[in-house]
Structures are given as C-alpha cells and as structure tokens.
Design a protein around this motif. Structure first.
Motif, mmCIF file in Angstrom:
data_model
loop_
_atom_site.group_PDB
_atom_site.id
_atom_site.type_symbol
_atom_site.label_atom_id
_atom_site.label_comp_id
_atom_site.label_asym_id
_atom_site.label_seq_id
_atom_site.Cartn_x
_atom_site.Cartn_y
_atom_site.Cartn_z
ATOM 1 N N THR A 35 7.966 6.415 3.280
ATOM 2 C CA THR A 35 8.898 7.496 3.633
ATOM 3 C C THR A 35 8.286 8.505 4.609
ATOM 4 O OG1 THR A 35 8.204 8.757 1.677
ATOM 5 C CG2 THR A 35 10.123 7.312 1.435
ATOM 6 N N GLU A 36 7.012 8.298 4.983
ATOM 7 C CA GLU A 36 6.398 9.195 5.970
ATOM 8 C C GLU A 36 6.953 8.882 7.348
ATOM 9 O OE1 GLU A 36 2.139 9.163 5.926
ATOM 10 O OE2 GLU A 36 2.039 9.854 3.856
ATOM 11 N N THR A 58 -0.291 4.127 9.327
ATOM 12 C CA THR A 58 0.586 4.276 8.161
ATOM 13 C C THR A 58 1.153 2.938 7.698
ATOM 14 O OG1 THR A 58 1.161 6.505 8.873
ATOM 15 C CG2 THR A 58 2.604 5.490 7.246
ATOM 16 N N TYR A 83 0.449 1.250 4.106
ATOM 17 C CA TYR A 83 1.568 0.866 3.245
ATOM 18 C C TYR A 83 1.379 -0.568 2.737
ATOM 19 C CZ TYR A 83 6.222 -1.034 2.282
ATOM 20 O OH TYR A 83 7.294 -1.691 1.718
ATOM 21 N N LYS A 113 5.442 6.372 -1.024
ATOM 22 C CA LYS A 113 5.171 7.603 -0.265
ATOM 23 C C LYS A 113 4.871 7.289 1.199
ATOM 24 C CE LYS A 113 3.195 10.207 -4.100
ATOM 25 N NZ LYS A 113 1.935 10.721 -4.677
ATOM 26 N N GLU A 147 3.781 3.459 -6.118
ATOM 27 C CA GLU A 147 4.214 4.820 -5.772
ATOM 28 C C GLU A 147 3.559 5.282 -4.477
ATOM 29 O OE1 GLU A 147 3.243 7.000 -9.328
ATOM 30 O OE2 GLU A 147 5.216 6.629 -10.222
ATOM 31 N N GLN A 148 2.291 4.949 -4.312
ATOM 32 C CA GLN A 148 1.588 5.278 -3.062
ATOM 33 C C GLN A 148 2.254 4.557 -1.887
ATOM 34 O OE1 GLN A 148 -0.724 7.461 -2.372
ATOM 35 N NE2 GLN A 148 -0.974 6.856 -0.251
#
Length: 163
Positions: A161-162, A126, A130, A158, A154-155
């Motif tokens: 925030t995972e 992740t 990012y 996301k 935006e990706q």
C-alpha cells in the motif's frame, strides 16, 4: 585476499584466484598467523584475521570480495551472496534470494529464513521488499509458525500500500 575468505580457507580457492599462492602463504605460516588444517588453512586467532582484514583499504577489500563472489557464483550460492554483501554490492539482495530458494528446495528452512532476512535488510526497492515479505510469510506458514507468518504477511500488505 585470504582474510576476505573468512576464518578458514582452502588452498584450492587461493590456487584458482592467485598467481602464486604459496608465495603469499609462506610468510603467514612462518609467522604463525595461519596454520594448516586437513582441508586448507585457518587463521591462528580470529583477531589476526580481523586485523589483517581491516588493514586492507575498503576499495581493495571490495575488489577481493568481488573476485571471490565471481569464484563462488556457480559453486556456492551462500558464499556468493555473502561476498557481494561484504562488497556493498546491490546485487547481494538477488544473490541472497537465490541462496534462499536453494535452501528451501532442500527443506533447510532455517537457512532459507536467514537469507530472506538478510535480503530484506538490504532491500531498497519497495516491490522487491514486498516479494521478500511474501516469501517469508509463505516459508513461515510452511514451517508451522503461523503467528510469524501473519506478521510477515502484514509487512507485505504495508509494503503493497506504499506509494
């Protein structure tokens, strides 16, 4: 091994990697599977290369791709990454990132974006995904494509925030 190099290949690469490349090339030339070019050789038809390639066991293909990756590591960042990728090596993600950085430094934004996209497709971590999304956003912003840059950012958001 020639089929793992792609449609075209140089004699120099084979000489470096094989004990006796002529021994292996002569039957291919005699049977017109490959033909000589100004820079080396190429398969007479893409289906010939594909057929030879797919008749090599997956473990042996991976071994060849790793051998070629080691050869290209300090010579050609793109081919290094592609051979790691073909061998399903997780190190391909970082190799594509290095290739992307080299292309960006040369202002080859389209090539840089292709490498970042491939790195993103292979990415499983992740944090690394990012960082790739951020790099994509910055590159797209620099290349004057703000709407695509917003999507990349935006990706990245996301992914940040995972859990």
């Amino acid at each position: 091994m020639a089929s793992t190099l792609g449609e075209a290949f140089s004699h120099e690469v084979l000489q470096t990697l094989l004990v006796n490349p002529n021994y292996l090339l002569l039957p291919l030339l005699d049977q017109q599977f490959i033909e000589a070019t100004d820079t080396g050789y190429r398969f007479s038809h893409p289906q010939i290369r594909k057929s030879i390639y797919h008749n090599i066991s997956k473990p042996k293909r991976d071994e060849y791709h790793h051998t070629l990756a080691r050869y290209f590591q300090s010579r050609d960042k793109q081919r290094y990454a592609q051979h790691l990728d073909a061998a399903d090596d997780p190190a391909a993600v970082n190799a594509y990132l290095h290739a992307a950085q080299a292309e960006k430094a040369g202002y080859h934004y389209a090539a840089c974006l292709r490498f970042l996209d491939r790195a993103a497709a292979l990415c499983i971590d992740t944090q690394q995904c990012y960082e790739i999304a951020l790099q994509r956003g910055e590159l797209l912003l620099e290349s004057n494509t703000p709407l695509l840059a917003i999507q990349a950012f935006e990706q990245a958001f996301k992914l940040s925030t995972e859990p």
